[in-house]
Scaffold this motif. Structure first.
Motif, PDB file in Angstrom:
ATOM      1  N   LYS A 125       0.830  -1.204   0.000  1.00  0.00           N
ATOM      2  CA  LYS A 125       0.000   0.000   0.000  1.00  0.00           C
ATOM      3  C   LYS A 125       0.863   1.253   0.000  1.00  0.00           C
ATOM      4  O   LYS A 125       2.029   1.225   0.403  1.00  0.00           O
ATOM      5  CB  LYS A 125      -0.912   0.005   1.230  1.00  0.00           C
ATOM      6  CG  LYS A 125      -1.878  -1.164   1.299  1.00  0.00           C
ATOM      7  CD  LYS A 125      -2.702  -1.100   2.571  1.00  0.00           C
ATOM      8  CE  LYS A 125      -3.678  -2.275   2.662  1.00  0.00           C
ATOM      9  NZ  LYS A 125      -4.473  -2.226   3.917  1.00  0.00           N
ATOM     10  N   ASN A 126       0.256   2.345  -0.441  1.00  0.00           N
ATOM     11  CA  ASN A 126       0.927   3.628  -0.350  1.00  0.00           C
ATOM     12  C   ASN A 126       0.992   4.053   1.119  1.00  0.00           C
ATOM     13  O   ASN A 126      -0.031   4.034   1.812  1.00  0.00           O
ATOM     14  CB  ASN A 126       0.163   4.700  -1.142  1.00  0.00           C
ATOM     15  CG  ASN A 126       0.320   4.537  -2.633  1.00  0.00           C
ATOM     16  OD1 ASN A 126       1.389   4.208  -3.115  1.00  0.00           O
ATOM     17  ND2 ASN A 126      -0.753   4.764  -3.373  1.00  0.00           N
ATOM     18  N   LYS A 157       1.192   6.601   4.379  1.00  0.00           N
ATOM     19  CA  LYS A 157       0.415   7.807   4.666  1.00  0.00           C
ATOM     20  C   LYS A 157       1.350   8.947   5.057  1.00  0.00           C
ATOM     21  O   LYS A 157       2.317   8.744   5.778  1.00  0.00           O
ATOM     22  CB  LYS A 157      -0.592   7.531   5.784  1.00  0.00           C
ATOM     23  CG  LYS A 157      -1.637   6.493   5.396  1.00  0.00           C
ATOM     24  CD  LYS A 157      -2.613   6.237   6.530  1.00  0.00           C
ATOM     25  CE  LYS A 157      -3.669   5.193   6.123  1.00  0.00           C
ATOM     26  NZ  LYS A 157      -4.620   4.927   7.224  1.00  0.00           N
ATOM     27  N   LEU A 191       1.109  12.743   6.599  1.00  0.00           N
ATOM     28  CA  LEU A 191       0.161  13.609   7.295  1.00  0.00           C
ATOM     29  C   LEU A 191       0.865  14.680   8.128  1.00  0.00           C
ATOM     30  O   LEU A 191       2.002  14.497   8.557  1.00  0.00           O
ATOM     31  CB  LEU A 191      -0.732  12.795   8.240  1.00  0.00           C
ATOM     32  CG  LEU A 191      -1.373  11.514   7.712  1.00  0.00           C
ATOM     33  CD1 LEU A 191      -1.965  10.726   8.864  1.00  0.00           C
ATOM     34  CD2 LEU A 191      -2.446  11.844   6.695  1.00  0.00           C
ATOM     35  N   LYS A 250       3.606   7.232   7.809  1.00  0.00           N
ATOM     36  CA  LYS A 250       3.185   5.942   8.360  1.00  0.00           C
ATOM     37  C   LYS A 250       3.254   4.850   7.295  1.00  0.00           C
ATOM     38  O   LYS A 250       2.628   4.946   6.239  1.00  0.00           O
ATOM     39  CB  LYS A 250       1.760   6.039   8.913  1.00  0.00           C
ATOM     40  CG  LYS A 250       1.280   4.772   9.609  1.00  0.00           C
ATOM     41  CD  LYS A 250      -0.104   4.970  10.208  1.00  0.00           C
ATOM     42  CE  LYS A 250      -0.559   3.712  10.949  1.00  0.00           C
ATOM     43  NZ  LYS A 250      -1.919   3.890  11.528  1.00  0.00           N
ATOM     44  N   THR A 307       6.094   4.085  12.057  1.00  0.00           N
ATOM     45  CA  THR A 307       5.828   5.480  11.721  1.00  0.00           C
ATOM     46  C   THR A 307       7.051   6.328  12.016  1.00  0.00           C
ATOM     47  O   THR A 307       7.697   6.155  13.053  1.00  0.00           O
ATOM     48  CB  THR A 307       4.622   6.012  12.526  1.00  0.00           C
ATOM     49  OG1 THR A 307       3.459   5.220  12.230  1.00  0.00           O
ATOM     50  CG2 THR A 307       4.331   7.465  12.190  1.00  0.00           C
ATOM     51  N   ALA A 366       3.611   8.414  -1.137  1.00  0.00           N
ATOM     52  CA  ALA A 366       2.754   8.860  -0.039  1.00  0.00           C
ATOM     53  C   ALA A 366       2.299  10.281  -0.345  1.00  0.00           C
ATOM     54  O   ALA A 366       3.121  11.142  -0.677  1.00  0.00           O
ATOM     55  CB  ALA A 366       3.526   8.818   1.283  1.00  0.00           C
ATOM     56  N   CYS A 391      -6.584  15.829   7.590  1.00  0.00           N
ATOM     57  CA  CYS A 391      -5.807  15.298   6.465  1.00  0.00           C
ATOM     58  C   CYS A 391      -6.545  14.121   5.851  1.00  0.00           C
ATOM     59  O   CYS A 391      -7.089  13.268   6.562  1.00  0.00           O
ATOM     60  CB  CYS A 391      -4.422  14.869   6.923  1.00  0.00           C
ATOM     61  SG  CYS A 391      -3.386  16.227   7.505  1.00  0.00           S
ATOM     62  N   ASN A 392      -6.554  14.060   4.531  1.00  0.00           N
ATOM     63  CA  ASN A 392      -7.174  12.934   3.816  1.00  0.00           C
ATOM     64  C   ASN A 392      -6.133  11.870   3.490  1.00  0.00           C
ATOM     65  O   ASN A 392      -4.995  12.198   3.208  1.00  0.00           O
ATOM     66  CB  ASN A 392      -7.831  13.430   2.533  1.00  0.00           C
ATOM     67  CG  ASN A 392      -8.959  14.423   2.818  1.00  0.00           C
ATOM     68  OD1 ASN A 392      -9.648  14.321   3.817  1.00  0.00           O
ATOM     69  ND2 ASN A 392      -9.117  15.397   1.931  1.00  0.00           N
TER      70      ASN A 392
END
Length: 202
Positions: free
Chosen positions: A54-55, A57, A59, A90, A128, A181, A201-202
């Motif tokens: 997955k990408n 995150k 933030l 993350k 993270t 990210a 944040c989205n």
């Protein structure tokens, strides 16, 4: 006449030897089957891990305002401040994510009002990384803007931040998969209190 020598074979011993031979064959087959099943499971696990990369995150977790100055002058409204941001990367993958140098852009409307640099680094598997950065936010690039004057008069200034970290997820030290990210955050500066509100944040 020549005499023939015959060796007596005990039927019980022959039967035991035959059973032992069959047992070894069965054990060998069982070991081979187990080895094949293990390989299939191992390959499947690797395939699923690669497929489900997955990408990470990207933030802004928190931000503090310092040295805030603003003028609601209707002819030439302006603002200037420093933002101390706690940026988080993350990584939820089962492999390290290493990313390149990047820049976070802060904007008022469609106008860039500040930029923060993020140095290349790595984030361990399922962990993270937190980075602290400071950015100068200024309205210098904003031309005469009635909305800006109204926002400053209202005491609330809306800002957005955008960024992208390009890098690779390293799986088991033998495979790499490119991932990025993305940051897309919105926040409001409470001018009277000198603080950030409604950070999302989205």
């Amino acid at each position: 006449m020549m005499s023939r020598n015959y060796q007596y074979v005990d039927p019980m011993e022959q039967s035991a030897a035959e059973l032992h031979r069959k047992k070894r064959i069965k054990q060998t087959i069982a070991y081979l089957a187990a080895f094949m099943v293990f390989n299939i499971l191992f390959i499947t696990a690797i395939a699923l891990t690669v497929i489900h990369v997955k990408n990470p995150k990207f933030l802004i977790m928190a931000a503090e305002v310092e040295n805030l100055r603003f003028a609601p002058d209707t002819n030439s409204p302006s603002f200037n401040m420093e933002l101390h941001c706690e940026v988080s990367v993350k990584n939820t993958n089962f492999g390290q994510f290493r990313y390149e140098n990047s820049t976070v852009v802060f904007a008022y409307g469609n106008v860039t009002v500040g930029e923060a640099s993020v140095a290349e680094a790595g984030v361990g598997a399922r962990s993270t990384r937190e980075v602290n950065t400071t950015v100068n936010i200024s309205s210098d690039n904003i031309s005469r803007n009635l909305k800006l004057g109204n926002d400053i008069t209202s005491g609330m200034l809306s800002l957005n931040s955008y960024g992208r970290l390009n890098g690779k997820v390293h799986l088991m030290k033998v495979m790499e998969k490119r991932k990025s990210a993305h940051m897309n955050c919105a926040m409001k500066v409470n001018l009277a209190e000198g603080m950030i509100q409604d950070l999302k944040c989205n």
